[in-house]
Design an enzyme around this catalytic site. Sequence first.
Site, PDB file in Angstrom:
ATOM      1  N   LEU A  56      12.611   4.176  -5.970  1.00 37.17           N
ATOM      2  CA  LEU A  56      12.025   5.284  -6.514  1.00 37.17           C
ATOM      3  C   LEU A  56      11.042   5.125  -7.688  1.00 37.17           C
ATOM      4  O   LEU A  56      11.493   5.842  -8.893  1.00 37.17           O
ATOM      5  CB  LEU A  56      13.008   6.431  -6.819  1.00 37.17           C
ATOM      6  CG  LEU A  56      12.564   7.973  -6.518  1.00 37.17           C
ATOM      7  CD1 LEU A  56      12.075   8.472  -5.047  1.00 37.17           C
ATOM      8  CD2 LEU A  56      13.497   8.793  -7.011  1.00 37.17           C
ATOM      9  N   GLY A  57      10.299   4.211  -7.635  1.00 40.37           N
ATOM     10  CA  GLY A  57       9.626   3.891  -8.937  1.00 40.37           C
ATOM     11  C   GLY A  57       8.375   4.996  -8.728  1.00 40.37           C
ATOM     12  O   GLY A  57       8.574   6.109  -8.088  1.00 40.37           O
ATOM     13  N   ARG A  83      18.329   1.232  -8.515  1.00 39.92           N
ATOM     14  CA  ARG A  83      19.537   0.619  -9.087  1.00 39.92           C
ATOM     15  C   ARG A  83      20.450   1.767  -9.791  1.00 39.92           C
ATOM     16  O   ARG A  83      21.603   1.727  -9.984  1.00 39.92           O
ATOM     17  CB  ARG A  83      18.875  -0.081 -10.262  1.00 39.92           C
ATOM     18  CG  ARG A  83      18.176  -1.358  -9.759  1.00 39.92           C
ATOM     19  CD  ARG A  83      17.975  -2.182 -10.762  1.00 39.92           C
ATOM     20  NE  ARG A  83      17.254  -3.590 -10.603  1.00 39.92           N
ATOM     21  CZ  ARG A  83      15.931  -3.858 -10.440  1.00 39.92           C
ATOM     22  NH1 ARG A  83      15.274  -2.730 -10.710  1.00 39.92           N
ATOM     23  NH2 ARG A  83      15.683  -5.090 -10.009  1.00 39.92           N
ATOM     24  N   ILE A 110       4.881   0.528   2.945  1.00 40.94           N
ATOM     25  CA  ILE A 110       3.718   0.430   2.105  1.00 40.94           C
ATOM     26  C   ILE A 110       3.898  -0.401   0.743  1.00 40.94           C
ATOM     27  O   ILE A 110       3.334  -0.204   0.034  1.00 40.94           O
ATOM     28  CB  ILE A 110       3.118   1.782   1.777  1.00 40.94           C
ATOM     29  CG1 ILE A 110       4.241   2.771   1.227  1.00 40.94           C
ATOM     30  CG2 ILE A 110       2.502   2.469   3.218  1.00 40.94           C
ATOM     31  CD1 ILE A 110       4.744   2.689   0.027  1.00 40.94           C
ATOM     32  N   ARG A 114       5.937  -4.085   0.058  1.00 40.65           N
ATOM     33  CA  ARG A 114       5.543  -5.675   0.516  1.00 40.65           C
ATOM     34  C   ARG A 114       6.449  -6.080   1.742  1.00 40.65           C
ATOM     35  O   ARG A 114       7.548  -5.709   1.878  1.00 40.65           O
ATOM     36  CB  ARG A 114       6.166  -6.605  -0.820  1.00 40.65           C
ATOM     37  CG  ARG A 114       5.231  -6.591  -2.187  1.00 40.65           C
ATOM     38  CD  ARG A 114       3.683  -7.199  -1.665  1.00 40.65           C
ATOM     39  NE  ARG A 114       3.122  -7.421  -2.854  1.00 40.65           N
ATOM     40  CZ  ARG A 114       1.837  -6.746  -3.283  1.00 40.65           C
ATOM     41  NH1 ARG A 114       1.791  -5.632  -2.156  1.00 40.65           N
ATOM     42  NH2 ARG A 114       1.142  -7.026  -4.250  1.00 40.65           N
ATOM     43  N   GLU A 126      -0.346 -11.941   6.036  1.00 43.25           N
ATOM     44  CA  GLU A 126      -1.506 -11.225   6.331  1.00 43.25           C
ATOM     45  C   GLU A 126      -2.661 -11.944   5.830  1.00 43.25           C
ATOM     46  O   GLU A 126      -2.576 -12.632   4.768  1.00 43.25           O
ATOM     47  CB  GLU A 126      -1.340  -9.976   5.895  1.00 43.25           C
ATOM     48  CG  GLU A 126      -1.238  -9.633   4.524  1.00 43.25           C
ATOM     49  CD  GLU A 126      -0.865  -8.390   3.782  1.00 43.25           C
ATOM     50  OE1 GLU A 126      -1.389  -8.204   2.920  1.00 43.25           O
ATOM     51  OE2 GLU A 126      -0.011  -7.708   4.443  1.00 43.25           O
ATOM     52  N   HIS A 160      -3.434  -3.344   5.258  1.00 44.65           N
ATOM     53  CA  HIS A 160      -3.034  -3.382   3.818  1.00 44.65           C
ATOM     54  C   HIS A 160      -4.010  -2.770   3.149  1.00 44.65           C
ATOM     55  O   HIS A 160      -4.769  -3.168   2.148  1.00 44.65           O
ATOM     56  CB  HIS A 160      -2.773  -4.994   3.269  1.00 44.65           C
ATOM     57  CG  HIS A 160      -1.776  -5.076   1.958  1.00 44.65           C
ATOM     58  ND1 HIS A 160      -1.435  -6.210   1.622  1.00 44.65           N
ATOM     59  CD2 HIS A 160      -1.633  -4.377   0.869  1.00 44.65           C
ATOM     60  CE1 HIS A 160      -0.764  -6.008   0.424  1.00 44.65           C
ATOM     61  NE2 HIS A 160      -1.033  -4.755   0.129  1.00 44.65           N
TER      62      HIS A 160
END
Length: 316
Positions: free
Chosen positions: A153-154, A176, A232, A234, A263, A281
């Site tokens: 949840l950044g 975290r 969405i 890495r 990719e 991407h």
Amino acid sequence: MAKPHVLQVGPYPDWDQTPLDAAFTIHRWWEAADKDAFLAKVGPDIRAIATRGDLGASEAMIAACPKLEMISVFGVGYDSVHLPSCRARGIRVTNTPDVLTDDVADLAVAMLLSLVRQVGPAEAWVRSGDWAAKGVPPLTRKVTGTRAGILGLGRIGAAIGRRLQGFGMDIAYSARSPKPGAEAWTYIPDAVALAERSDHLFIALAATPETRHIVNARVLQALGPEGTLINISRAANVDETALLDALETGQIAGAALDVFEGEPNLNPRFLTAPNILLQPHHGSGTIETRKAMGKLTRDNLTAHFAGQPLLTPVPL
């Protein structure tokens, strides 16, 4: 006054390349036929590296530049930059957060809707003549009111959550620690427990050694045969072999992916896996956002060489 020497790892659009060439002495690594010889020649003069999130800067590249002071990354991800070398030598690293948050979150929700409502197959049904010949296509599933899990949840994860609120979804997240401003959402620190509680699991984590393959066979099993996965972030955050196995055996209902290991040369199993939405991407792929990313990349370089604080430093 001589312009600072900058190693450019990959191409940028003309709207970025022109001002870069004007402000700095640019050395185009990607155009070199013999890249090792090129680095040996220009490396001693290089004071900064301009790169992209998908290209990064390897340990060998950094070692070839003894005067290197900073690395400016076009993109929010910096996992392909060899950070131990940067820490050891005090090399600063910047990226381009915030300016791409909305576009990536928009695409994440679009991918969910396209996957669950089968937008692509439905269009193919019309174009093929099946609508006229066979009638309406098979029914799909409802999105509004379902349960969403957000792993990470950044900035981007929070933006996805805000959008999902508009669909009346029951939202939970893993991080975290509990996040301020997310009190209306359920905090579940364990990825397996989050998947078990979710109809749709969004991956929005930064890629670190600790998060590598955090979405593994156990998480996919917990997501279950009616669950979907949307990534969405890495590719390294997902065990692709376990995901392909889960798709091919019906262990989960489907997946929507914007990122892949290796990719653009993705595992060919993805091309035949059932109920999967593949994207190239391009979460940040709008003109407006790419221009903003390029400007921020340049502005960080300019600030560094002017002795000013970096705009978006990466914590090392």
